[in-house]
Write a protein that holds these residues in place. Structure first.
Motif, PDB file in Angstrom:
ATOM      1  N   THR A 450       1.158  -0.955  -0.089  1.00 44.99           N
ATOM      2  CA  THR A 450       0.059   0.372  -0.367  1.00 44.99           C
ATOM      3  C   THR A 450       0.732   1.037   0.049  1.00 44.99           C
ATOM      4  OG1 THR A 450      -1.807  -1.103   1.290  1.00 44.99           O
ATOM      5  CG2 THR A 450      -1.792   1.109   1.554  1.00 44.99           C
ATOM      6  N   MET A 451       0.854   1.854  -0.562  1.00 41.32           N
ATOM      7  CA  MET A 451       1.232   3.117  -0.959  1.00 41.32           C
ATOM      8  C   MET A 451       0.267   4.650  -1.217  1.00 41.32           C
ATOM      9  SD  MET A 451       4.155   4.707  -3.990  1.00 41.32           S
ATOM     10  CE  MET A 451       3.180   4.059  -5.291  1.00 41.32           C
ATOM     11  N   TYR A 452       0.729   5.007  -0.702  1.00 37.04           N
ATOM     12  CA  TYR A 452       0.041   6.374  -0.337  1.00 37.04           C
ATOM     13  C   TYR A 452       0.805   8.236  -0.096  1.00 37.04           C
ATOM     14  CZ  TYR A 452      -4.194   4.764   1.611  1.00 37.04           C
ATOM     15  OH  TYR A 452      -5.344   3.642   1.097  1.00 37.04           O
ATOM     16  N   ILE A 453       0.744   8.890  -1.864  1.00 39.37           N
ATOM     17  CA  ILE A 453       1.695  10.658  -2.122  1.00 39.37           C
ATOM     18  C   ILE A 453       1.110  11.547  -1.551  1.00 39.37           C
ATOM     19  CG2 ILE A 453       3.008  11.024  -4.122  1.00 39.37           C
ATOM     20  CD1 ILE A 453       3.751   8.500  -5.394  1.00 39.37           C
ATOM     21  N   THR A 454       1.146  12.083  -0.760  1.00 39.93           N
ATOM     22  CA  THR A 454      -0.471  13.035  -0.508  1.00 39.93           C
ATOM     23  C   THR A 454       1.038  14.745  -0.152  1.00 39.93           C
ATOM     24  OG1 THR A 454      -0.774  11.485   1.300  1.00 39.93           O
ATOM     25  CG2 THR A 454      -1.468  13.726   1.271  1.00 39.93           C
ATOM     26  N   GLU A 455       0.361  15.095  -1.446  1.00 42.04           N
ATOM     27  CA  GLU A 455       0.983  16.816  -0.930  1.00 42.04           C
ATOM     28  C   GLU A 455      -0.055  17.677  -1.015  1.00 42.04           C
ATOM     29  OE1 GLU A 455       2.037  17.119  -5.236  1.00 42.04           O
ATOM     30  OE2 GLU A 455       3.710  16.147  -4.571  1.00 42.04           O
ATOM     31  N   LEU A 456      -0.139  18.971  -0.013  1.00 42.77           N
ATOM     32  CA  LEU A 456      -1.013  19.252   1.146  1.00 42.77           C
ATOM     33  C   LEU A 456      -0.323  20.843   1.193  1.00 42.77           C
ATOM     34  CD1 LEU A 456      -2.010  16.985   4.184  1.00 42.77           C
ATOM     35  CD2 LEU A 456      -3.400  17.237   1.527  1.00 42.77           C
ATOM     36  N   LYS A 471      -2.031   3.904  -4.464  1.00 40.41           N
ATOM     37  CA  LYS A 471      -1.541   2.241  -5.142  1.00 40.41           C
ATOM     38  C   LYS A 471      -1.662   1.509  -3.929  1.00 40.41           C
ATOM     39  CE  LYS A 471       0.978   0.393  -8.670  1.00 40.41           C
ATOM     40  NZ  LYS A 471       2.197   0.519  -9.746  1.00 40.41           N
ATOM     41  N   LYS A 472      -2.543   0.178  -4.870  1.00 39.97           N
ATOM     42  CA  LYS A 472      -2.442  -1.276  -4.105  1.00 39.97           C
ATOM     43  C   LYS A 472      -2.031  -2.197  -4.466  1.00 39.97           C
ATOM     44  CE  LYS A 472      -4.846   0.460  -0.084  1.00 39.97           C
ATOM     45  NZ  LYS A 472      -6.855   0.805   1.003  1.00 39.97           N
ATOM     46  N   THR A 473      -0.897  -2.949  -4.416  1.00 41.56           N
ATOM     47  CA  THR A 473      -1.343  -4.538  -4.941  1.00 41.56           C
ATOM     48  C   THR A 473      -1.492  -5.627  -3.503  1.00 41.56           C
ATOM     49  OG1 THR A 473       0.785  -5.029  -4.413  1.00 41.56           O
ATOM     50  CG2 THR A 473       1.122  -3.412  -6.335  1.00 41.56           C
ATOM     51  N   GLY A 474      -1.315  -6.375  -4.870  1.00 42.59           N
ATOM     52  CA  GLY A 474      -2.124  -7.939  -3.766  1.00 42.59           C
ATOM     53  C   GLY A 474      -2.990  -7.655  -3.303  1.00 42.59           C
ATOM     54  N   TYR A 475      -3.008  -8.355  -1.852  1.00 43.51           N
ATOM     55  CA  TYR A 475      -4.191  -8.856  -0.853  1.00 43.51           C
ATOM     56  C   TYR A 475      -4.957  -7.537  -0.578  1.00 43.51           C
ATOM     57  CZ  TYR A 475      -3.322 -13.434  -1.100  1.00 43.51           C
ATOM     58  OH  TYR A 475      -3.221 -14.979  -2.050  1.00 43.51           O
ATOM     59  N   HIS A 476      -4.323  -6.221  -0.341  1.00 48.79           N
ATOM     60  CA  HIS A 476      -4.597  -4.649   0.020  1.00 48.79           C
ATOM     61  C   HIS A 476      -5.176  -4.142  -1.007  1.00 48.79           C
ATOM     62  CE1 HIS A 476      -0.771  -4.328   3.058  1.00 48.79           C
ATOM     63  NE2 HIS A 476      -1.692  -4.759   3.293  1.00 48.79           N
ATOM     64  N   ALA A 477      -4.796  -4.493  -2.645  1.00 49.65           N
ATOM     65  CA  ALA A 477      -5.791  -4.330  -3.796  1.00 49.65           C
ATOM     66  C   ALA A 477      -6.863  -5.009  -4.028  1.00 49.65           C
ATOM     67  CB  ALA A 477      -5.178  -4.576  -5.084  1.00 49.65           C
ATOM     68  N   GLU A 512      -8.762  -0.154 -13.747  1.00 46.88           N
ATOM     69  CA  GLU A 512      -8.740  -0.914 -15.313  1.00 46.88           C
ATOM     70  C   GLU A 512     -10.675  -1.770 -14.975  1.00 46.88           C
ATOM     71  OE1 GLU A 512      -7.035  -2.895 -18.081  1.00 46.88           O
ATOM     72  OE2 GLU A 512      -5.912  -1.240 -18.511  1.00 46.88           O
ATOM     73  N   SER A 513     -10.077  -3.009 -14.041  1.00 48.22           N
ATOM     74  CA  SER A 513     -11.395  -3.232 -13.862  1.00 48.22           C
ATOM     75  C   SER A 513     -11.302  -4.098 -12.197  1.00 48.22           C
ATOM     76  CB  SER A 513     -11.622  -4.662 -15.289  1.00 48.22           C
ATOM     77  OG  SER A 513     -10.453  -5.140 -14.215  1.00 48.22           O
ATOM     78  N   GLN A 514     -12.302  -4.706 -11.867  1.00 48.27           N
ATOM     79  CA  GLN A 514     -12.504  -5.636 -10.111  1.00 48.27           C
ATOM     80  C   GLN A 514     -11.751  -5.993 -10.561  1.00 48.27           C
ATOM     81  OE1 GLN A 514     -16.497  -6.166 -10.146  1.00 48.27           O
ATOM     82  NE2 GLN A 514     -17.032  -8.698 -10.866  1.00 48.27           N
ATOM     83  N   THR A 515     -10.837  -6.904 -11.471  1.00 46.37           N
ATOM     84  CA  THR A 515      -9.773  -8.222 -11.744  1.00 46.37           C
ATOM     85  C   THR A 515      -8.415  -7.252 -11.909  1.00 46.37           C
ATOM     86  OG1 THR A 515     -10.039  -8.847 -13.861  1.00 46.37           O
ATOM     87  CG2 THR A 515     -11.857 -10.012 -12.045  1.00 46.37           C
ATOM     88  N   SER A 516      -7.992  -6.030 -12.216  1.00 46.79           N
ATOM     89  CA  SER A 516      -6.836  -5.467 -12.169  1.00 46.79           C
ATOM     90  C   SER A 516      -6.483  -5.859 -11.564  1.00 46.79           C
ATOM     91  CB  SER A 516      -7.138  -3.929 -12.300  1.00 46.79           C
ATOM     92  OG  SER A 516      -7.448  -3.757 -12.901  1.00 46.79           O
ATOM     93  N   ASN A 517      -4.611  -6.628 -11.762  1.00 37.59           N
ATOM     94  CA  ASN A 517      -4.179  -7.053 -10.413  1.00 37.59           C
ATOM     95  C   ASN A 517      -3.417  -5.860  -9.602  1.00 37.59           C
ATOM     96  OD1 ASN A 517      -2.024  -5.299 -11.632  1.00 37.59           O
ATOM     97  ND2 ASN A 517      -0.884  -6.539 -12.865  1.00 37.59           N
ATOM     98  N   GLY A 518      -3.709  -4.531  -9.194  1.00 33.73           N
ATOM     99  CA  GLY A 518      -3.730  -3.702  -8.606  1.00 33.73           C
ATOM    100  C   GLY A 518      -4.973  -2.188  -8.812  1.00 33.73           C
ATOM    101  N   PHE A 519      -4.904  -1.812  -7.237  1.00 31.61           N
ATOM    102  CA  PHE A 519      -5.561  -0.907  -7.259  1.00 31.61           C
ATOM    103  C   PHE A 519      -5.398   0.399  -7.141  1.00 31.61           C
ATOM    104  CE2 PHE A 519      -9.007   1.557  -4.191  1.00 31.61           C
ATOM    105  CZ  PHE A 519     -10.265   1.696  -5.036  1.00 31.61           C
ATOM    106  N   SER A 520      -5.113   1.668  -8.380  1.00 34.56           N
ATOM    107  CA  SER A 520      -4.811   2.906  -8.257  1.00 34.56           C
ATOM    108  C   SER A 520      -5.647   4.389  -7.307  1.00 34.56           C
ATOM    109  CB  SER A 520      -4.100   3.128  -9.110  1.00 34.56           C
ATOM    110  OG  SER A 520      -3.081   1.900  -8.993  1.00 34.56           O
ATOM    111  N   GLU A 521      -6.409   4.757  -6.849  1.00 35.17           N
ATOM    112  CA  GLU A 521      -7.308   5.966  -7.125  1.00 35.17           C
ATOM    113  C   GLU A 521      -6.344   7.892  -6.173  1.00 35.17           C
ATOM    114  OE1 GLU A 521      -8.868   5.204  -2.698  1.00 35.17           O
ATOM    115  OE2 GLU A 521      -7.420   4.443  -2.510  1.00 35.17           O
ATOM    116  N   SER A 522      -7.020   8.538  -6.857  1.00 32.52           N
ATOM    117  CA  SER A 522      -7.321   9.775  -6.986  1.00 32.52           C
ATOM    118  C   SER A 522      -7.551  10.287  -6.697  1.00 32.52           C
ATOM    119  CB  SER A 522      -5.201  10.735  -7.778  1.00 32.52           C
ATOM    120  OG  SER A 522      -6.379  10.504  -8.700  1.00 32.52           O
TER     121      SER A 522
END
Length: 655
Positions: A450-456, A471-477, A512-522
């Motif tokens: 699990t990774m977060y890049i925060t700019e405030l 951005k999350k990968t594996g079981y976090h994703a 891209e989808s619910q089976t993607s190999n990661g979960f990225s958000e902003s």
């Protein structure tokens, strides 16, 4: 001063000794002191306490049944311990025979005016019911229980099932002062004896008793008589990051290996894996279904059938089964398995879905094999010899070139090559009807991060605005996908609930989808202070927190810490501000902490420039499984993690 210190030390020792409760833990007989004593200093959190218990199993000389006599003596320390006055005894039954229970005696002892008063269980208050097709339940509740009561109950179980020799649980969810089990086993029956758990036996004695069993034809058998006992057994307290407690509760189990008749006949009960593989091949449920052929043209498109790249074809077939068939929630692997019914109804149990996946891949010339395993909640499978009843789940193994993949099509959010978290139980048994089965490690090979890049920006009106990229990968994703895709509004609401003063806008998921190999958000964030008019502003720099509390709360832990997978957390922050308006009054102190043998670490650093604060925080758990001796280090590490995420960045408002 040395004399004073010595005196104080002796007084302290005497005081501690005086606090030792005078429970009579060497006998089933209840004393007045057993009832009068109202505490248990070794575990002040205990609601009840086993003072004494004993079990004794032997084979009857007349009927050759297995008799087990059981005694329990329990102290009820407070009302929360009253549940231990509810006794349930499970008796096994088959179509032709059943276990019986006799001589149930139960007494409650109370202190009335310095006298022991007994309240006996009445026969009419003993209830029997059919629990399921193989179990009868006998239950009763001890009468007249109060805070401080001592209860005793005893009974005898008579069983015709020598293949189910009675085991013994030394440990439970309340502490025990003394637990003893005696087993007498005639030489005709050979058992595997297994001691489970981390606790050590205080007594382990064995002797041979000559001619303990005399048959009607005059033949005799010697018996192996064993006595096992444990003292001062701590309560087993469940905590996060563990598999089922049955893996760790201290107990003795017996598995019948061989019976030798007086006539020289021999019957083997514990089989070899070679014989089990042969039986599985012809087994009427999964064995029959695994051998079934399927018509690819009836199921797959021509594009998939004609695909020449083995990996692409496997991924397409996996996606087809994953999308087209729904798991009904059943874990059955030896019952109600039918790929024909699955194809017709589009819904089925674990075995049906994954055997269909297996068979389609096999018909498509992919190297595929079924894998039997036991889920985390079901317990570890026995390794030294086959116990098929240990298994409750089936996945498939695919080999393409030098790469191996484990697949499970029951979860519509899994990425190709992932299996559900429930399956992460160290190992599985690959079934190969030609070369023979073997154990295989199913620890995930893909990273979980699990990774977060925060700019405030701290605005001049004492508000904060900025962006967060995650951005999350594996079981976090996997967890994030399951939370987001069914209901994205609810997902965003939960993000905001974690920070009452935080508003989230422009949330975007890049996966891209619910089976993607990661979960990225902003997303964009806006934050207001509770009291913006004061000169000192306290800003928690963690818009996203990894752990809000320490999951490790025990003083010590005797069983492993099982995360299921190794993982990493990473957080960075850049906070800009106008140096004419604000200055950093107190910046967080750096932290570097490592677990011995490079098993994990945390790193936290901060840097303050003229108009900017930069923070970096990293947590690494390098192993999926940690032995109990690492518990103090993990506990200290998690204390520091929570502390770091709790502390605020303090800024002084100049004007």
């Amino acid at each position: 001063m040395k004399q004073i210190t010595l005196i104080l030390s002796l007084l302290s020792t005497l005081f501690i000794s005086a606090q030792e409760e005078p429970y009579s833990s060497d006998t089933f007989t209840v004393s007045l002191e057993d009832v009068q004593t109202r505490t248990f200093a070794k575990d002040s959190s205990a609601n009840a306490l086993v003072i004494y218990e004993q079990g004794e199993s032997y084979v009857d000389k007349e009927e050759y049944d297995l008799h087990t006599k059981i005694k329990h003596k329990v102290k009820l320390l407070n009302t929360e311990g009253f549940e231990h006055a509810n006794v349930a005894i499970y008796l096994y039954k088959s179509k032709n025979s059943k276990e019986k229970i006799e001589n149930i005696k139960a007494i409650t002892y109370n202190n009335v005016g310095g006298n022991l008063i007994k309240s006996h269980l009445l026969e009419k208050d003993i209830y029997t019911e059919d629990y399921n097709e193989n179990t009868t339940l006998v239950k009763f509740t001890l009468p007249n229980i109060k805070e401080g009561s001592v209860i005793t109950y005893s009974y005898e179980v008579i069983s015709p099932f020598m293949f189910k020799y009675h085991g013994w649980d030394f440990q439970s969810d309340i502490p025990k002062l003394y637990s003893e089990y005696k087993a007498s086993i005639p030489a005709n029956w050979l058992y595997h004896t297994k001691l489970v758990g981390q606790e050590k036996l205080d007594v382990a004695e064995s002797e041979i008793k000559k001619e303990c069993l005399v048959m009607r034809n005059g033949a005799t058998a010697d018996c192996g008589n064993s006595t096992f006992a444990m003292k001062d057994i701590p309560a087993f307290i469940e905590e996060d990051y563990m598999t089922t407690k049955s893996n760790y509760l201290a107990r003795i189990e017996y598995e019948l290996e061989t019976f030798r008749g007086m006539d020289g006949s021999i019957k083997h009960y514990t089989k070899t894996w070679k014989s089990v593989d042969k039986e599985l091949k012809s087994e009427k449920e999964i064995g029959k279904q695994i051998r079934r052929s399927v018509d690819l043209e009836d199921l797959l498109t021509a594009d998939i059938i004609n695909e020449t790249d083995a990996l692409k074809k496997t991924e397409a077939i996996y996606q087809y089964v994953q999308e087209q068939y729904t798991w009904n929630g059943d874990y059955k692997i030896f019952k109600d398995v039918s790929i024909k019914d699955l194809i017709e109804t589009r819904s089925g149990n674990v075995s049906s879905i994954n055997i269909l996946l297996h068979n389609i891949l096999r018909e498509a010339d992919i190297d595929v094999k079924p894998v039997l395993l036991s889920t985390r909640n079901n317990g570890f499978p026995t390794v030294i010899y086959p116990v098929i009843s240990d298994f409750n789940y089936l996945i498939v193994q695919v080999t393409i070139g030098d790469d191996t993949y484990f697949l499970d099509a029951t979860d519509k959010f899994l990425t190709f090559g992932e299996i559900p978290f429930r399956c992460l139980n160290e190992r599985g048994r690959v079934i190969d009807f030609k070369a023979g089965s073997e154990w295989v490690d199913i620890t995930p090979k893909y990273p979980t991060t699990t990774m977060y890049i925060t700019e405030l920006t701290l605005n001049n009106d004492a508000t904060v605005s900025g962006t967060v990229k995650g951005k999350k990968t594996g079981y976090h994703a996997l967890n994030a996908k399951k939370a987001y895709f069914p209901n994205n509004d609810n997902y965003i609401n939960k993000l905001e609930d974690k920070h009452p003063n935080l508003e989230i806008t422009n949330h975007e998921v890049l996966s891209e989808s619910q089976t993607s190999n990661g979960f990225s958000e902003s997303y964009n964030v806006d934050l207001e202070f509770d009291n913006p008019d004061v000169n000192l502003l306290y800003l928690n720099p963690f818009i996203a927190k990894f752990f809000t509390t320490n999951p490790f709360k025990l003083q010590e832990r005797s069983y492993p810490i099982d995360f299921g997978y190794a993982d990493t957390y990473f957080y960075t922050l850049k906070l800009k501000f106008d140096p004419e308006v604000y200055e950093v009054s107190e910046a967080p102190k750096g932290v570097n902490l490592a677990i011995p043998n490079s098993k994990g670490s945390i790193s936290y650093s901060s840097a303050v420039k003229e108009n900017q604060v930069q923070l970096m925080f990293k947590i690494r758990f390098n192993d999926a499984l940690y032995p109990p001796e690492y518990y103090p280090y993990l506990k200290e590490m998690m204390n520091k993690v929570v502390d770091i995420q709790t502390n605020s960045l303090i800024l002084f408002k100049k004007k």
